[in-house]
Design an enzyme around this catalytic site. Structure first.
Site, PDB file in Angstrom:
ATOM      1  CG  HIS A  96      -0.143   0.192   2.532  1.00 41.54           C
ATOM      2  ND1 HIS A  96       0.615  -0.824   3.098  1.00 41.54           N
ATOM      3  CD2 HIS A  96      -0.015   1.269   3.367  1.00 41.54           C
ATOM      4  CE1 HIS A  96       1.165  -0.394   4.213  1.00 41.54           C
ATOM      5  NE2 HIS A  96       0.812   0.869   4.401  1.00 41.54           N
ATOM      6  CG  ASP A  98       1.737   5.432   4.637  1.00 44.39           C
ATOM      7  OD1 ASP A  98       1.350   4.260   4.820  1.00 44.39           O
ATOM      8  OD2 ASP A  98       2.859   5.841   5.003  1.00 44.39           O
ATOM      9  CG  HIS A 252       5.138   1.343   2.729  1.00 45.13           C
ATOM     10  ND1 HIS A 252       4.561   2.479   2.198  1.00 45.13           N
ATOM     11  CD2 HIS A 252       4.625   1.245   3.987  1.00 45.13           C
ATOM     12  CE1 HIS A 252       3.745   3.028   3.072  1.00 45.13           C
ATOM     13  NE2 HIS A 252       3.761   2.292   4.176  1.00 45.13           N
ATOM     14  NE  ARG A 267       3.063   6.696   9.277  1.00 39.65           N
ATOM     15  CZ  ARG A 267       2.145   5.827   8.840  1.00 39.65           C
ATOM     16  NH1 ARG A 267       2.485   4.883   7.997  1.00 39.65           N
ATOM     17  NH2 ARG A 267       0.908   5.888   9.288  1.00 39.65           N
TER      18      ARG A 267
END
Length: 273
Positions: A96, A98, A252, A267
């Site tokens: 996917h 993000d 990723h 993140r």
């Protein structure tokens, strides 16, 4: 600063820079942006980053905003997401990009390893510009005419909200705020201008203007391109490792093989200027 390409297609490891030192980061900022545009994901080892320092690093690559995903924010820094798991029900062990269900998905992300298992928990990235280039010219032309629906309500993300708030309040708020949206099946990258396959298995639910069977087949074909090893890179995390990636040009996959060990990551999402 030294650069070592990990594969011919994607991914470079950068050494000789202390990301906690604002002067070093500023000195190399233009070079870091250029390397990321070319290599799509870059890695650093043995860094010590406070949440504030990580935010400064992320700002080298674009604008940042407070957390807007389904993960919680750091108590001391609203721009830092907390990704804490033990290798079960992560929802990120699917190829996917993000937040493609947002009108303007993040242009990139900066991920810092606070605590990782001794083994396992690698992350893989795939170049979706290389994926597009692999397609027949007629298929490329056809895909440029299509749009696809993206929806955040993947089961793992919905379950994550339910665990955080059993009353259902967070889930209802997310449903109201983030309705399904359409994105082009092929995006022109805003920095490089290169075409990108912008369909993923986690969030893309339907392709407009074709039958359900055709939609399912196209989504399977296009999202499956991320699985080709020739345009992938795999990174083994260590404590203090940092990855910065282009969220438009890549997808990723967080390998989910480390239960019951704990994994804690910070993140920061990077938006376009």
């Amino acid at each position: 600063m030294q650069i070592e390409n990990i594969t011919p297609c994607i991914g470079s490891e950068i050494t000789g820079i202390d990301l906690s030192d604002p002067s070093q980061v500023e000195t190399h900022a233009a070079a870091l942006r250029a390397i990321l545009a070319e290599r799509q994901v870059i890695f650093f080892r043995d860094q010590e980053l406070s949440p504030a320092a990580q935010v400064r690093v992320a700002q080298v690559f674009g604008k940042i905003e407070p957390v807007s995903s389904t993960f919680p924010a750091h108590p001391d820094e609203p721009h830092v997401e907390l990704l804490i798991s033990q290798g079960t029900r992560t929802g990120t062990d699917i190829w996917h990009a993000d937040l493609t269900w947002q009108t303007s998905p993040p242009a990139g992300a900066c991920l810092y390893a606070v605590d990782v298992p001794e083994t396992g928990g690698d992350t893989m990235w795939a170049s979706m510009t290389a994926a597009f280039d692999s397609l027949d010219k007629n298929m490329q032309s056809y895909l440029r005419t299509l749009r696809a629906t993206h929806n955040w309500e993947a089961p793992a993300l919905s379950d994550n909200l339910a665990r955080r708030d059993p009353t259902g309040g967070l889930y209802r708020a997310a449903r109201e705020k983030y309705v399904p949206i359409e994105q082009p099946v092929v995006l022109e990258h805003p920095t490089t201008g290169k075409p990108v396959v912008f369909v993923n298995a986690l969030y893309t639910t339907h392709i407009r203007g074709v039958t359900n069977d055709e939609s399912s087949a196209l989504i399977a074909l296009l999202s499956g391109l991320a699985k080709v090893p020739e345009w992938q890179v795999r990174f083994r995390w260590r404590k203090g490792s940092v990855a910065v990636w282009d969220n438009i040009a890549t997808q990723h996959y967080a390998v989910n093989d480390y239960h019951p060990a704990a994994r804690r990551m910070h993140r920061v999402a990077i938006r376009r200027e």
